[in-house]
Design a protein around this motif. Sequence first.
Motif, mmCIF file in Angstrom:
data_model
loop_
_atom_site.group_PDB
_atom_site.id
_atom_site.type_symbol
_atom_site.label_atom_id
_atom_site.label_comp_id
_atom_site.label_asym_id
_atom_site.label_seq_id
_atom_site.Cartn_x
_atom_site.Cartn_y
_atom_site.Cartn_z
ATOM 1 N N LEU A 163 18.631 -49.020 -6.556
ATOM 2 C CA LEU A 163 19.513 -48.166 -7.377
ATOM 3 C C LEU A 163 20.546 -47.432 -6.515
ATOM 4 C CD1 LEU A 163 16.752 -46.605 -9.661
ATOM 5 C CD2 LEU A 163 18.234 -48.504 -10.235
ATOM 6 N N ARG A 164 20.924 -48.073 -5.391
ATOM 7 C CA ARG A 164 21.859 -47.401 -4.466
ATOM 8 C C ARG A 164 23.216 -47.169 -5.117
ATOM 9 N NH1 ARG A 164 21.948 -50.404 1.149
ATOM 10 N NH2 ARG A 164 23.586 -48.885 1.527
ATOM 11 N N LEU A 165 23.734 -48.171 -5.802
ATOM 12 C CA LEU A 165 25.038 -48.058 -6.475
ATOM 13 C C LEU A 165 24.994 -46.948 -7.526
ATOM 14 C CD1 LEU A 165 27.889 -49.152 -7.283
ATOM 15 C CD2 LEU A 165 26.697 -50.581 -8.948
ATOM 16 N N GLN A 166 23.925 -47.005 -8.355
ATOM 17 C CA GLN A 166 23.792 -46.027 -9.438
ATOM 18 C C GLN A 166 23.695 -44.588 -8.888
ATOM 19 O OE1 GLN A 166 22.328 -48.909 -9.230
ATOM 20 N NE2 GLN A 166 22.737 -49.979 -11.140
ATOM 21 N N LYS A 167 22.955 -44.448 -7.791
ATOM 22 C CA LYS A 167 22.787 -43.125 -7.190
ATOM 23 C C LYS A 167 24.127 -42.626 -6.668
ATOM 24 C CE LYS A 167 18.947 -41.142 -5.877
ATOM 25 N NZ LYS A 167 17.709 -40.740 -5.357
ATOM 26 N N ARG A 168 24.897 -43.513 -6.026
ATOM 27 C CA ARG A 168 26.204 -43.128 -5.494
ATOM 28 C C ARG A 168 27.149 -42.732 -6.613
ATOM 29 N NH1 ARG A 168 30.876 -45.553 -4.953
ATOM 30 N NH2 ARG A 168 30.149 -47.642 -5.449
ATOM 31 N N LEU A 169 27.177 -43.529 -7.678
ATOM 32 C CA LEU A 169 28.054 -43.234 -8.812
ATOM 33 C C LEU A 169 27.674 -41.900 -9.465
ATOM 34 C CD1 LEU A 169 28.354 -46.761 -10.487
ATOM 35 C CD2 LEU A 169 30.106 -45.554 -9.210
ATOM 36 N N ALA A 170 26.367 -41.688 -9.650
ATOM 37 C CA ALA A 170 25.887 -40.450 -10.283
ATOM 38 C C ALA A 170 26.264 -39.237 -9.424
ATOM 39 C CB ALA A 170 24.391 -40.517 -10.481
ATOM 40 N N CYS A 222 28.123 -33.984 -6.214
ATOM 41 C CA CYS A 222 27.086 -33.469 -5.327
ATOM 42 C C CYS A 222 26.636 -34.603 -4.407
ATOM 43 C CB CYS A 222 25.900 -32.942 -6.139
ATOM 44 S SG CYS A 222 24.984 -34.235 -6.994
ATOM 45 N N GLY A 223 25.653 -34.334 -3.573
ATOM 46 C CA GLY A 223 25.130 -35.354 -2.673
ATOM 47 C C GLY A 223 24.126 -36.248 -3.389
ATOM 48 N N LYS A 224 23.823 -37.378 -2.753
ATOM 49 C CA LYS A 224 22.887 -38.330 -3.375
ATOM 50 C C LYS A 224 21.474 -37.766 -3.464
ATOM 51 C CE LYS A 224 24.734 -41.450 -0.623
ATOM 52 N NZ LYS A 224 25.070 -42.665 0.115
ATOM 53 N N ALA A 225 21.134 -36.860 -2.543
ATOM 54 C CA ALA A 225 19.787 -36.278 -2.553
ATOM 55 C C ALA A 225 19.560 -35.399 -3.775
ATOM 56 C CB ALA A 225 19.575 -35.465 -1.286
ATOM 57 N N LYS A 226 20.658 -34.902 -4.373
ATOM 58 C CA LYS A 226 20.542 -34.014 -5.529
ATOM 59 C C LYS A 226 20.381 -34.780 -6.850
ATOM 60 C CE LYS A 226 21.381 -29.470 -4.562
ATOM 61 N NZ LYS A 226 20.556 -29.373 -3.374
ATOM 62 N N VAL A 227 20.541 -36.094 -6.794
ATOM 63 C CA VAL A 227 20.468 -36.901 -8.021
ATOM 64 C C VAL A 227 19.023 -37.310 -8.295
ATOM 65 C CG1 VAL A 227 21.215 -39.057 -9.116
ATOM 66 C CG2 VAL A 227 22.811 -37.745 -7.706
ATOM 67 N N TRP A 228 18.553 -37.055 -9.527
ATOM 68 C CA TRP A 228 17.208 -37.451 -9.942
ATOM 69 C C TRP A 228 17.342 -38.521 -11.017
ATOM 70 C CZ3 TRP A 228 14.797 -37.358 -14.733
ATOM 71 C CH2 TRP A 228 13.424 -37.629 -14.745
ATOM 72 N N MET A 229 16.605 -39.604 -10.819
ATOM 73 C CA MET A 229 16.609 -40.686 -11.810
ATOM 74 C C MET A 229 15.206 -40.851 -12.361
ATOM 75 S SD MET A 229 18.989 -43.485 -10.004
ATOM 76 C CE MET A 229 20.691 -43.189 -9.671
ATOM 77 N N ASP A 230 15.119 -41.025 -13.650
ATOM 78 C CA ASP A 230 13.813 -41.136 -14.324
ATOM 79 C C ASP A 230 13.096 -42.394 -13.819
ATOM 80 O OD1 ASP A 230 11.653 -41.199 -16.004
ATOM 81 O OD2 ASP A 230 12.809 -40.719 -17.813
ATOM 82 N N PRO A 231 11.929 -42.225 -13.151
ATOM 83 C CA PRO A 231 11.242 -43.403 -12.600
ATOM 84 C C PRO A 231 10.736 -44.369 -13.675
ATOM 85 C CG PRO A 231 9.933 -41.411 -12.292
ATOM 86 C CD PRO A 231 11.234 -40.984 -12.869
ATOM 87 N N ASN A 232 10.586 -43.900 -14.894
ATOM 88 C CA ASN A 232 10.126 -44.764 -15.985
ATOM 89 C C ASN A 232 11.254 -45.626 -16.549
ATOM 90 O OD1 ASN A 232 7.619 -43.478 -15.748
ATOM 91 N ND2 ASN A 232 8.255 -41.869 -17.176
ATOM 92 N N GLU A 233 12.490 -45.272 -16.214
ATOM 93 C CA GLU A 233 13.648 -45.975 -16.776
ATOM 94 C C GLU A 233 14.441 -46.727 -15.706
ATOM 95 O OE1 GLU A 233 14.213 -46.076 -20.027
ATOM 96 O OE2 GLU A 233 12.617 -44.658 -20.508
ATOM 97 N N THR A 234 13.796 -47.147 -14.619
ATOM 98 C CA THR A 234 14.518 -47.792 -13.511
ATOM 99 C C THR A 234 15.228 -49.068 -13.955
ATOM 100 O OG1 THR A 234 12.401 -48.736 -12.853
ATOM 101 C CG2 THR A 234 13.212 -46.892 -11.557
#
Length: 169
Positions: A4-11, A17-29
């Motif tokens: 999910l590198r692309l998605q994290k960068r886009l988010a 903000c930085g990529k470390a601040k982005v949380w993605m739902d692990p159930n919806e990967t």
Amino acid sequence: MVSLRLQKRLAANIFKCGKAKVWMDPNETIHISMANSRMNMRKLIKDGFILKRPSKLHSRLRAREAMEARRKGRHSGNGKRKGTKEARSPSKLLWMRRIRVLRRLLRRYRDAGKIDSHVHREVYMKAKGNEFKNKRVLMEYVHKLKDERKISRAFQDQFLAIKEKKKKK
């Protein structure tokens, strides 16, 4: 595991903000991995699958407590001092504060008519010569001086009255 590198960068870019601040739902990967555009990412953010983590707080509690203690006079012993006594609070500054207070008081007394210009000059010069420790001492001196002058004036009046009485006889 899906990347999910692309998605994290886009988010991160959308959230500003930085990529470390982005949380993605692990159930919806799988659902998130399908999104490959900013528009899709915005939709996932709106749906709550991607969130921005709150920024970590830097508590000032300990700093406030330390400041409170310092106001009470703690932590200011010899070991905490860097400058000399004169550097920490210059004696000239203390003198300036004191003399300004005394001169202001004398000016107010003179303007209010509590003392005449002669008394003002006399007390002003004594203040300049470091005779008064503080405002209270100066006020006491002025009151004492006024009382003494009043008494001496009364004696003088009595003396003149006696003199006049003797002249008439």
